[in-house]
Design a protein around this motif. Sequence first.
Motif, PDB file in Angstrom:
ATOM      1  N   VAL A 227     -10.090   4.039  -9.834  1.00  0.00           N
ATOM      2  CA  VAL A 227      -9.437   4.097 -11.147  1.00  0.00           C
ATOM      3  C   VAL A 227      -9.594   2.724 -11.795  1.00  0.00           C
ATOM      4  O   VAL A 227      -8.813   1.813 -11.512  1.00  0.00           O
ATOM      5  N   PRO A 228     -10.607   2.516 -12.618  1.00  0.00           N
ATOM      6  CA  PRO A 228     -10.851   1.183 -13.178  1.00  0.00           C
ATOM      7  C   PRO A 228      -9.615   0.581 -13.827  1.00  0.00           C
ATOM      8  O   PRO A 228      -8.945   1.228 -14.642  1.00  0.00           O
ATOM      9  N   GLY A 229      -9.297  -0.659 -13.431  1.00  0.00           N
ATOM     10  CA  GLY A 229      -8.160  -1.367 -14.008  1.00  0.00           C
ATOM     11  C   GLY A 229      -6.827  -1.116 -13.327  1.00  0.00           C
ATOM     12  O   GLY A 229      -5.817  -1.734 -13.701  1.00  0.00           O
ATOM     13  N   LEU A 230      -6.784  -0.240 -12.324  1.00  0.00           N
ATOM     14  CA  LEU A 230      -5.524   0.008 -11.615  1.00  0.00           C
ATOM     15  C   LEU A 230      -5.192  -1.197 -10.731  1.00  0.00           C
ATOM     16  O   LEU A 230      -6.026  -1.674  -9.970  1.00  0.00           O
ATOM     17  N   VAL A 231      -3.948  -1.663 -10.827  1.00  0.00           N
ATOM     18  CA  VAL A 231      -3.454  -2.788 -10.033  1.00  0.00           C
ATOM     19  C   VAL A 231      -2.281  -2.309  -9.199  1.00  0.00           C
ATOM     20  O   VAL A 231      -1.244  -1.903  -9.743  1.00  0.00           O
ATOM     21  N   VAL A 232      -2.457  -2.320  -7.890  1.00  0.00           N
ATOM     22  CA  VAL A 232      -1.421  -1.883  -6.962  1.00  0.00           C
ATOM     23  C   VAL A 232      -0.975  -3.077  -6.129  1.00  0.00           C
ATOM     24  O   VAL A 232      -1.800  -3.752  -5.495  1.00  0.00           O
ATOM     25  N   HIS A 233       0.325  -3.356  -6.132  1.00  0.00           N
ATOM     26  CA  HIS A 233       0.906  -4.354  -5.234  1.00  0.00           C
ATOM     27  C   HIS A 233       1.885  -3.654  -4.302  1.00  0.00           C
ATOM     28  O   HIS A 233       2.551  -2.690  -4.705  1.00  0.00           O
ATOM     29  N   THR A 234       1.956  -4.124  -3.065  1.00  0.00           N
ATOM     30  CA  THR A 234       2.861  -3.510  -2.102  1.00  0.00           C
ATOM     31  C   THR A 234       3.668  -4.578  -1.382  1.00  0.00           C
ATOM     32  O   THR A 234       3.211  -5.706  -1.179  1.00  0.00           O
ATOM     33  N   VAL A 235       4.878  -4.205  -0.999  1.00  0.00           N
ATOM     34  CA  VAL A 235       5.717  -5.021  -0.124  1.00  0.00           C
ATOM     35  C   VAL A 235       6.265  -4.107   0.969  1.00  0.00           C
ATOM     36  O   VAL A 235       6.150  -2.882   0.900  1.00  0.00           O
ATOM     37  N   GLY A 236       6.855  -4.717   1.974  1.00  0.00           N
ATOM     38  CA  GLY A 236       7.357  -3.925   3.098  1.00  0.00           C
ATOM     39  C   GLY A 236       6.351  -3.881   4.225  1.00  0.00           C
ATOM     40  O   GLY A 236       5.702  -4.884   4.535  1.00  0.00           O
ATOM     41  N   TRP A 237       6.211  -2.711   4.845  1.00  0.00           N
ATOM     42  CA  TRP A 237       5.302  -2.545   5.984  1.00  0.00           C
ATOM     43  C   TRP A 237       3.908  -3.063   5.633  1.00  0.00           C
ATOM     44  O   TRP A 237       3.443  -2.871   4.501  1.00  0.00           O
ATOM     45  N   PRO A 238       3.206  -3.744   6.559  1.00  0.00           N
ATOM     46  CA  PRO A 238       3.521  -3.909   7.980  1.00  0.00           C
ATOM     47  C   PRO A 238       4.414  -5.094   8.338  1.00  0.00           C
ATOM     48  O   PRO A 238       4.701  -5.293   9.515  1.00  0.00           O
ATOM     49  N   MET A 239       4.850  -5.892   7.373  1.00  0.00           N
ATOM     50  CA  MET A 239       5.765  -6.986   7.676  1.00  0.00           C
ATOM     51  C   MET A 239       7.165  -6.449   7.945  1.00  0.00           C
ATOM     52  O   MET A 239       7.587  -5.461   7.340  1.00  0.00           O
TER      53      MET A 239
END
Length: 545
Positions: A227-239
């Motif tokens: 998906v051009p331009g999609l920005v996904v940030h994640t927090v949580g697992w695996p930390m």
Amino acid sequence: MERESTEFDVLIVGGGPAGLAAAIRLKQLADEAGRELSVCLIEKAAEIGAHILSGAVMDPRALTELIPDWKERGAPLDTPVSEDRLMFLSETGGWRFPNALLPDCFLNHGNYVVRLGNVVKWLGEQAEALGVEVYPGFAGADLLYDENGAVKGVVTGDMGVTRGGEPGPNYQPGMELHAKYTLFAEGCRGHLGKLLEAKFDLRREADPQTYGIGLKELWEVPTGRHVPGLVVHTVGWPMDAATYGGGFVYHLTGSLVAVGYVVGLNYTNPHLSPFEEFQRYKLHPEIRKYLEGGKRLAYGARAITAGGLQSLPRLVFPGGALIGDDAGFLNAARIKGSHAAIKSGALAAEAAFAALSAERNRDELVSYPEAFRASWLFKELHKTRNFKPYMKNGLWLGSLLFGVDQKLLQGKAPWTLHNTADHTSLKLAAESPRIEYQKPDGVLSFDRLSSVFLSNTNHEEDQRCHLRLKDSTIPIAVNLAQYDAPEQRYCPAGVYEIVHEEVGARLQINAQNCVHCKTCDIKDPTQNVDWTVPQGGEGPIYQGM
């Protein structure tokens, strides 16, 4: 030793966004004033952009100020952000945080998903077109001082020195590069920047710098997963909730996806391996859905400054200044640093040009920090200054406190929290839970050596090791005995290896694997490792990372 020497008006050490922005701005000002100005930029990588690694989502504000017509000139910012998603991950699932509740620093409207190495290469072309003398393959190895103690330039590294430190058959001494002002733009944890901080006590009023290690891969994925331009940030697992860390998936053009993971280097468990955490991160259902059926094209790793405003050292000293991440301008809350690097480089260039126009040489460019304090960059860093200290409270409480700080207080809290040095945070191995990591599947997760291969890293083996130990007994007597040799795990390239022999254990340093991330220099618990520059032109050769 007699060395050849060359004199310039301004010398810039480092060919990243900050150094190139400074070079471009100097030449722009000289052209506007109708005067000659000699500007030299040296870069330790074999070519401009080859050591650049970043996520990256780029705020174009500073670039627009520097080169207003960058679009018309073909700057490789061609993927505008189309959508932001922040995901909280559990081990098996996840949920999306509503964008309406996110602080502004987490939103990317108007920004671009880029391959920062390509942007830097383009900046190099702009600098050369203006007449900047750009010399890749030359590493700034040591500092030069004049009779008054001011910095007068650098010595480039000798070539052809053997492992034993003696001149080999192909020996070539480095050159002395002299300048009226020298700007240091080596990036995070710069070798010469460390020496300058110590020489001029630049941290006497600043917090210790704090860091993360960022690991990244570039993938080519099937059209349906892109998906051009999609920005996904994640927090949580695996930390776990007490350890700072988070991942990203950035969709570029051409079916390319950048996936990466950042671990704060203030983590406490010596058994933690950022590389393995990144590999298992890709196996999560919310991440693997973007990568399955794709092909991994590139890998790299780099330390990231994260301390913010209160960890900035004094920026100037007689004869020069620190710019970009050599000082630590990255905004960790925004997960962005290239715009800050460009702005700081331009501000330092303006100060240097004003000094040269006034026929001043090798004094302190005090107008540079003054201009910084009056700039939008200072306001931006001041607003998010408490981000990293808040996150020491763990994911949930830290996120809540930072959310209140940004949404309710608008970053104007009447307090400034402080940072501590990352190397002080490790607990003893006996007091820390072991972490079991799965073997890589060779499809989505991989081992270190196959990953280093994709970084195109190369070092001449018969040269003095650029990873220097201040005390050769400490790796076994302290690191192995107390912390189970954490260097085997925090290094993302398999450089450090404990070898067990009949006479006991020893540390083996596979310096040829080094991707120049600087993590060992930062995280070693006794600060026993000194990362110095290898021969110029060596290290990784990243292709648009």
